[in-house]
Design a protein around this motif. Structure first.
Motif, PDB file in Angstrom:
ATOM      1  N   UNK A  59       9.579  10.176  31.136  1.00 28.39           N
ATOM      2  CA  UNK A  59       9.990  11.450  32.100  1.00 28.39           C
ATOM      3  C   UNK A  59      11.723  11.473  31.875  1.00 28.39           C
ATOM      4  N   UNK A  60      12.233  12.308  32.549  1.00 25.38           N
ATOM      5  CA  UNK A  60      13.474  12.442  32.484  1.00 25.38           C
ATOM      6  C   UNK A  60      14.520  10.665  33.037  1.00 25.38           C
ATOM      7  N   UNK A  61      13.313  10.122  34.957  1.00 22.88           N
ATOM      8  CA  UNK A  61      13.733   9.756  35.383  1.00 22.88           C
ATOM      9  C   UNK A  61      13.745   8.534  34.512  1.00 22.88           C
ATOM     10  N   UNK A  62      12.897   8.320  34.025  1.00 25.90           N
ATOM     11  CA  UNK A  62      12.622   6.957  33.378  1.00 25.90           C
ATOM     12  C   UNK A  62      13.299   7.051  32.077  1.00 25.90           C
ATOM     13  N   UNK A  63      13.483   7.571  31.234  1.00 26.34           N
ATOM     14  CA  UNK A  63      14.034   7.509  30.389  1.00 26.34           C
ATOM     15  C   UNK A  63      15.736   7.368  30.507  1.00 26.34           C
ATOM     16  N   UNK A  64      16.452   8.106  31.621  1.00 30.53           N
ATOM     17  CA  UNK A  64      17.225   7.928  31.777  1.00 30.53           C
ATOM     18  C   UNK A  64      17.807   5.685  32.767  1.00 30.53           C
ATOM     19  N   UNK A  65      16.546   5.284  33.188  1.00 32.86           N
ATOM     20  CA  UNK A  65      16.538   3.943  33.296  1.00 32.86           C
ATOM     21  C   UNK A  65      17.070   3.187  32.080  1.00 32.86           C
ATOM     22  N   UNK A  66      15.338   3.412  31.176  1.00 28.21           N
ATOM     23  CA  UNK A  66      14.916   2.471  29.894  1.00 28.21           C
ATOM     24  C   UNK A  66      16.876   2.907  29.252  1.00 28.21           C
ATOM     25  N   UNK A  67      17.365   4.547  28.760  1.00 27.28           N
ATOM     26  CA  UNK A  67      18.279   4.299  27.742  1.00 27.28           C
ATOM     27  C   UNK A  67      20.193   3.964  29.163  1.00 27.28           C
ATOM     28  N   UNK A  68      19.776   4.155  30.326  1.00 26.18           N
ATOM     29  CA  UNK A  68      21.691   3.505  31.280  1.00 26.18           C
ATOM     30  C   UNK A  68      21.423   2.142  31.845  1.00 26.18           C
ATOM     31  N   UNK A  69      20.186   1.629  32.075  1.00 26.32           N
ATOM     32  CA  UNK A  69      20.445   0.513  32.832  1.00 26.32           C
ATOM     33  C   UNK A  69      20.030  -0.424  31.295  1.00 26.32           C
ATOM     34  N   UNK A  70      19.342   0.055  29.965  1.00 24.62           N
ATOM     35  CA  UNK A  70      19.204  -0.935  29.403  1.00 24.62           C
ATOM     36  C   UNK A  70      20.251  -1.149  28.561  1.00 24.62           C
ATOM     37  N   UNK A  71      21.007   0.075  27.995  1.00 33.44           N
ATOM     38  CA  UNK A  71      22.666  -0.226  27.903  1.00 33.44           C
ATOM     39  C   UNK A  71      23.770  -0.502  28.671  1.00 33.44           C
ATOM     40  N   UNK A  72      23.262  -1.093  29.947  1.00 36.77           N
ATOM     41  CA  UNK A  72      23.975  -1.449  30.642  1.00 36.77           C
ATOM     42  C   UNK A  72      24.011  -3.584  30.427  1.00 36.77           C
ATOM     43  N   UNK A  73      22.876  -3.479  30.856  1.00 38.22           N
ATOM     44  CA  UNK A  73      22.471  -4.666  30.260  1.00 38.22           C
ATOM     45  C   UNK A  73      23.054  -5.612  29.312  1.00 38.22           C
ATOM     46  N   UNK A  74      22.250  -4.749  28.208  1.00 40.46           N
ATOM     47  CA  UNK A  74      22.877  -5.046  26.303  1.00 40.46           C
ATOM     48  C   UNK A  74      24.547  -5.607  26.825  1.00 40.46           C
ATOM     49  N   UNK A  83      30.504  -2.284  30.428  1.00 44.69           N
ATOM     50  CA  UNK A  83      29.246  -1.892  30.473  1.00 44.69           C
ATOM     51  C   UNK A  83      29.394  -0.384  31.212  1.00 44.69           C
ATOM     52  N   UNK A  84      29.542   0.041  32.308  1.00 40.42           N
ATOM     53  CA  UNK A  84      29.558   0.977  33.646  1.00 40.42           C
ATOM     54  C   UNK A  84      29.626   2.366  32.408  1.00 40.42           C
ATOM     55  N   UNK A  85      30.557   1.754  31.620  1.00 39.17           N
ATOM     56  CA  UNK A  85      30.572   3.356  30.776  1.00 39.17           C
ATOM     57  C   UNK A  85      29.021   3.353  29.900  1.00 39.17           C
ATOM     58  N   UNK A  86      28.585   2.635  29.953  1.00 37.39           N
ATOM     59  CA  UNK A  86      27.334   1.980  28.391  1.00 37.39           C
ATOM     60  C   UNK A  86      26.219   3.226  29.765  1.00 37.39           C
TER      61      UNK A  86
END
Length: 179
Positions: A59-74, A83-86
């Protein structure tokens, strides 16, 4: 094996599966953020493949978390400057792709999916170009990396499209989530 108990049990079971899959995709995003191919102005990363594929499945919310938080943590673990740009860029990228194809399988034609992926690619390229100019205080630096940002975005578009339409990922996803 867990027995399904009516609607509430099924909903909890499905929510647990979705959460587990989101964690798996987030871990893949973090892992693929841990290494990059050196290019002028930085590195080329292939985590866009996971981000785009997650946007096609979640879903859009799940995708936002997977994409944004995943890239942030990476970035947090391996290269914290952007990291905040990611977080913002990959979160918006994944969320927008998911929004554009939301509405069920009947709305996921190949043309619609490629259009959504291309919109996500534009968001990623613009977000990182502006973010890089801000983080490193020089627009010239972001211009050096621009062709590689476009290449990275296109790698994500092409490979996620192939995985989604020409492998068993979509069928496995449906089976896993609906069981």
């Amino acid at each position: 094996m867990m027995q399904k108990q009516g609607t509430a049990g099924t909903m909890t079971h499905t929510a647990t599966r979705r959460l587990t899959m989101a964690a798996l995709f987030m871990a893949m995003n973090i892992a693929l953020s841990s290494f990059g191919i050196p290019v002028p102005g930085g590195h080329l990363y292939i985590n866009d493949i996971v981000i785009c594929l997650a946007a096609l499945l979640f879903t859009p919310k799940e995708a936002f978390f997977v994409g944004g938080i995943g890239a942030f943590l990476g970035d947090f673990f391996f290269y914290p400057a952007p990291m905040f740009v990611s977080l913002v860029t990959h979160g918006l990228q994944a969320g927008m792709i998911a929004v554009l194809i939301a509405g069920g399988e009947e709305k996921r034609s190949k043309g619609r999916v490629i259009g959504a992926l291309l919109v996500g690619a534009v968001i990623m390229v613009i977000g990182y170009s502006l973010g890089r100019a801000y983080v490193y205080s020089t627009p010239e630096y972001s211009l050096i990396k621009l062709p590689f940002e476009i290449l990275q975005a296109m790698i994500g578009v092409v490979f996620s499209y192939i995985l989604y339409f020409y492998t068993s990922v979509r069928e496995a996803w449906k089976k896993h989530i609906s069981e």
